[in-house]
Design a protein around this motif. Structure first.
Motif, PDB file in Angstrom:
ATOM      1  N   ILE A 282      -6.818   1.610  -2.200  1.00 30.83           N
ATOM      2  CA  ILE A 282      -6.759   2.959  -2.728  1.00 30.83           C
ATOM      3  C   ILE A 282      -5.499   3.186  -3.555  1.00 30.83           C
ATOM      4  N   HIS A 283      -4.428   2.450  -3.239  1.00 28.37           N
ATOM      5  CA  HIS A 283      -3.169   2.604  -3.960  1.00 28.37           C
ATOM      6  C   HIS A 283      -3.195   1.930  -5.332  1.00 28.37           C
ATOM      7  N   TYR A 284      -4.215   1.129  -5.569  1.00 30.85           N
ATOM      8  CA  TYR A 284      -4.310   0.412  -6.836  1.00 30.85           C
ATOM      9  C   TYR A 284      -5.354   1.014  -7.772  1.00 30.85           C
ATOM     10  N   THR A 285      -6.062   2.025  -7.336  1.00 30.84           N
ATOM     11  CA  THR A 285      -7.162   2.550  -8.134  1.00 30.84           C
ATOM     12  C   THR A 285      -6.674   3.395  -9.300  1.00 30.84           C
ATOM     13  N   THR A 286      -7.516   3.453 -10.303  1.00 32.74           N
ATOM     14  CA  THR A 286      -7.295   4.339 -11.434  1.00 32.74           C
ATOM     15  C   THR A 286      -8.540   5.188 -11.631  1.00 32.74           C
ATOM     16  N   GLN A 287      -8.325   6.446 -12.030  1.00 32.32           N
ATOM     17  CA  GLN A 287      -9.446   7.327 -12.345  1.00 32.32           C
ATOM     18  C   GLN A 287      -9.692   7.405 -13.850  1.00 32.32           C
TER      19      GLN A 287
END
Length: 426
Positions: A304-309
Motif C-alpha cells: 500500500i505504501h508503494y501504490t500510486t493513484q
C-alpha cells in the motif's frame, strides 16, 4: 552509363540507417566479440566514406578499430568481420577522427546564416562498389522516434511521422567538418539541447546529464519542466542524484519529490545525507511523507505504501475511440500509462486493457468488450516480498492493488518493487 544501366546500379546499392546499425552484434569466426559502437568517416569528396568501425567489447576489454575493408557482411543487428587476430586492432580512434554517433547525431543543422533549423536524429548511408558512403542526415519525426528508442511508434502512427523531403538533407549541403571536432559527451552546448529537451525520454536525458560536468548538469536540469525533471531525476545514477539535489534549493527539490510515487521518492532520498532527506521529508505533503518514511525506515513493508493513484481509469462503457483520441491528455501526469483499468461507479475493478490491445481495437468497441476480466491483483495487506514474487512470476509492468471488496486502491509499478536500492531484507 545509359538509363537502364543506371537503374540496375541503383538497385544494387545497399542502403542503411545509422540507428539500425548501431549496437549491432559484431561476429568474428562465428563468435560475438562485441557491438558496433560508432563509425569513423573520412571526407574524401562530395560524400564522406566510412573508414573504420568502432567495436565496443564487454568485460572492460579494449575497443577495436576495424578497417572497413575487413567487413565481410553488414546488416541491421549483425556485422561479420574477417580479421585474423582481434588484438591487432585494439586501439581507439585518432583524436582528429570524425565519428558519426558521437559527433554528428543530436547536432543542430544550421542554415547559411547560422540560424538553427533542425536536429540530426539519424544518418543515411549507401554501400556502393565496396565502399560505405554517408549520403544524408535525417531530421524527421520518424528519425526522432528511432533515436530515442520508440521506432515501433513510427510504424503505428505513420501519418504523424512521415519522412518528408524537407526533413532529409543531403550531405553535399553540409559544410566540411572541422579537423578537431568536439565530442558530444562532456562538451554539450545548451543551444544543441535546449529546444529538444521536452522531446527526450527521461532515460535518455538521464544518460546525457550523467556525462556533463557539474555546471552543465545544473544548467540543463534547471531548464526542465517539473514533471520531466522529476522523471529524469528518478533515472539518474545515485552519485549524480546527490550532486544535483545538494546543489538545488530545497524549494526546488520538494516539488520534484512530491510528484514521485512513494517508492521512487524513497529511492532518491535514500542516497542523500540523512539530514538533507529529513529536511525534504518535513516539507512533503503529510500523507506522502508518511508513506515515504515508512518505506525508508522499513517500519512496514506493505504494498500500500508503494501504490500510486495516478493511473488511467475508465468506466466499462467507455469507447476505444474516446480513450485513443486524447490519449496524451488522459495520460498527462500519470505514473502508469501502459494499462487502462476498467472500474464501476464504486471503483470496483472489473478488468484491465493493455495499451497494445487498445491500439489494435476497433474505434467503436467498448472497453468492457476488450478488457481482460481475470485480473491478477495484489491485496492491500500483501507484503513487498509477495509483490516481487508476483512480478517475477507474471512479468507485468505494473499491478493493481485492491481491498477486500475488490475496490481499486491504486497501482504499484514494477520498478518501485524490483529496481529500487532499498529492497527488503530476506
Amino acid at each position: 552509363m545509359n538509363e537502364k544501366q543506371d537503374t540496375v546500379a541503383a538497385k544494387s546499392d545497399a542502403r542503411y540507417l545509422l540507428s539500425e546499425l548501431l549496437d549491432a552484434k559484431v561476429l568474428f569466426s562465428d563468435k560475438k566479440i562485441g557491438r558496433l559502437s560508432d563509425l569513423v568517416i573520412v571526407e574524401t569528396g562530395t560524400f564522406p566514406v566510412v573508414k573504420y568501425l568502432v567495436v565496443r567489447r564487454p568485460f572492460g576489454d579494449p575497443s577495436l578499430l576495424i578497417p572497413w575493408e575487413q567487413v565481410k557482411s553488414l546488416e541491421p543487428g549483425r556485422v561479420v568481420i574477417g580479421i585474423d587476430d582481434p588484438k591487432k586492432y585494439e586501439r581507439d580512434p585518432a583524436e582528429d577522427a570524425i565519428l558519426l554517433r558521437d559527433h554528428i547525431l543530436d547536432k543542430k543543422v544550421l542554415d547559411t546564416e547560422d540560424a538553427e533549423v533542425e536536429v540530426v536524429y539519424d544518418i543515411r548511408l549507401v554501400e556502393r562498389n565496396g565502399r560505405l558512403f554517408v549520403t544524408e542526415v535525417d531530421t524527421s519525426k520518424a528519425a526522432r522516434l528511432r533515436r530515442f528508442g520508440f521506432g515501433p511508434l513510427a510504424r503505428l502512427f505513420p501519418g504523424d511521422t512521415e519522412t518528408t523531403e524537407d526533413s532529409i538533407i543531403s550531405w553535399k549541403y553540409v559544410q566540411p567538418l572541422p579537423t578537431h571536432i568536439s565530442s558530444f559527451k562532456g562538451n554539450v552546448k545548451l543551444t544543441v539541447l535546449k529546444e529538444t529537451l521536452a522531446d527526450i525520454h527521461p532515460v535518455d536525458l538521464a544518460d546525457i546529464i550523467e556525462e556533463l560536468d557539474h555546471d552543465q548538469r545544473l544548467a540543463v536540469f534547471s531548464s526542465l519542466e517539473t514533471d520531466q525533471a522529476s522523471d529524469t531525476l528518478e533515472e539518474i545514477e545515485p552519485n549524480v542524484q546527490r550532486d544535483i539535489i545538494a546543489s538545488l534549493d530545497i524549494g526546488k527539490v520538494v516539488p520534484l519529490i512530491n510528484i514521485m510515487t512513494p517508492g521512487q521518492a524513497a529511492d532518491v532520498l535514500s542516497v542523500i545525507p540523512h539530514e538533507d532527506a529529513a529536511e525534504i521529508l518535513a516539507a512533503l505533503s503529510p500523507d506522502n511523507a508518511r508513506k515515504v518514511r515508512a518505506i525508508m525506515e522499513k517500519q512496514e513493508e506493505k504494498v500500500i505504501h508503494y501504490t500510486t493513484q495516478k493511473i488511467l481509469k475508465f468506466l466499462p462503457d467507455t469507447t476505444v475511440e474516446y480513450v485513443q483520441n486524447d490519449f496524451p491528455g488522459h495520460a498527462r501526469g500519470k505514473d502508469v500509462v501502459m494499462y487502462i483499468y476498467v472500474v464501476d461507479n464504486n471503483d470496483r475493478l472489473l478488468g484491465v486493457v493493455d495499451l497494445k490491445e487498445l491500439l489494435r481495437a476497433d474505434d467503436k468497441a467498448l472497453l468492457s468488450a476488450i478488457m481482460t476480466e481475470n485480473v491478477i491483483a495484489l491485496n492491500v495487506e500483501n507484503t513487498l516480498k509477495e509483490a516481487s514474487q508476483e512480478f517475477e512470476r507474471y512479468s507485468f509492468r505494473a499491478m493493481p492493488v485492491t481491498d477486500d471488496d475488490n475496490r481499486l486502491i491504486g497501482v504499484i509499478p514494477y520498478r518501485d518493487v524490483m529496481n529500487l536500492t532499498h529492497h527488503f531484507l530476506e
